[in-house]
Enzyme design. Structure first.
Site, PDB file in Angstrom:
ATOM      1  N   CYS A 208      13.518  57.100  24.878  1.00  0.00           N
ATOM      2  CA  CYS A 208      13.748  56.780  26.282  1.00  0.00           C
ATOM      3  C   CYS A 208      12.455  57.001  27.067  1.00  0.00           C
ATOM      4  O   CYS A 208      11.746  57.972  26.831  1.00  0.00           O
ATOM      5  CB  CYS A 208      14.858  57.684  26.818  1.00  0.00           C
ATOM      6  SG  CYS A 208      15.125  57.579  28.583  1.00  0.00           S
TER       7      CYS A 208
ATOM      8  N   CYS B  19      12.990  60.281  29.848  1.00  0.00           N
ATOM      9  CA  CYS B  19      13.012  61.701  29.465  1.00  0.00           C
ATOM     10  C   CYS B  19      12.044  62.015  28.329  1.00  0.00           C
ATOM     11  O   CYS B  19      11.849  63.180  28.003  1.00  0.00           O
ATOM     12  CB  CYS B  19      14.432  62.134  29.119  1.00  0.00           C
ATOM     13  SG  CYS B  19      15.147  61.262  27.721  1.00  0.00           S
TER      14      CYS B  19
ATOM     15  N   CYS C 125      17.709  59.886  23.737  1.00  0.00           N
ATOM     16  CA  CYS C 125      17.367  60.690  24.903  1.00  0.00           C
ATOM     17  C   CYS C 125      17.462  62.175  24.610  1.00  0.00           C
ATOM     18  O   CYS C 125      18.126  62.601  23.678  1.00  0.00           O
ATOM     19  CB  CYS C 125      18.354  60.401  26.040  1.00  0.00           C
ATOM     20  SG  CYS C 125      18.047  58.871  26.894  1.00  0.00           S
TER      21      CYS C 125
ATOM     22  N   CYS D  22      18.493  64.191  29.993  1.00  0.00           N
ATOM     23  CA  CYS D  22      18.065  62.912  30.579  1.00  0.00           C
ATOM     24  C   CYS D  22      18.847  62.593  31.846  1.00  0.00           C
ATOM     25  O   CYS D  22      20.064  62.747  31.883  1.00  0.00           O
ATOM     26  CB  CYS D  22      18.257  61.783  29.579  1.00  0.00           C
ATOM     27  SG  CYS D  22      17.606  60.209  30.186  1.00  0.00           S
TER      28      CYS D  22
END
Ligand SMILES: [Zn+2]
Length: 78
Positions: A66, A69, A35, A39
């Site tokens: 992810c 994000c 991330c 995030c």
């Protein structure tokens, strides 16, 4: 590049500090996902995360980006 300080990175992630987007990514060993610092997902336990300078470095270690994000689309990544 200077090594990433684990404690410092973790506090940045805990605060979801957007200024550090693109500086490093947070890889979560329990989920296999990495991330951006900002995030919106819940911050995992400190013992379960590792930090990498780039999305590419995290991917090389087998982590996936992810979907919330989109760290693979962050500035500074290839
Ligand atoms: Zn994320």
């Amino acid at each position: 590049m200077p090594p990433l300080d684990h404690d410092r990175c973790y506090s940045i992630v805990k605060n979801a500090d957007r200024r550090f987007d693109g500086w490093f990514v947070t890889a979560v060993r329990t989920t296999g996902i990495y991330c951006r610092p900002s995030c919106p997902a819940i911050t995992p336990k400190q013992t379960n995360v590792e930090f990498h300078h780039t999305a590419a470095a995290a991917q090389q270690r087998g982590f996936r980006a992810c979907k919330r994000c989109r760290p693979d689309a962050s500035p500074g990544s290839p």
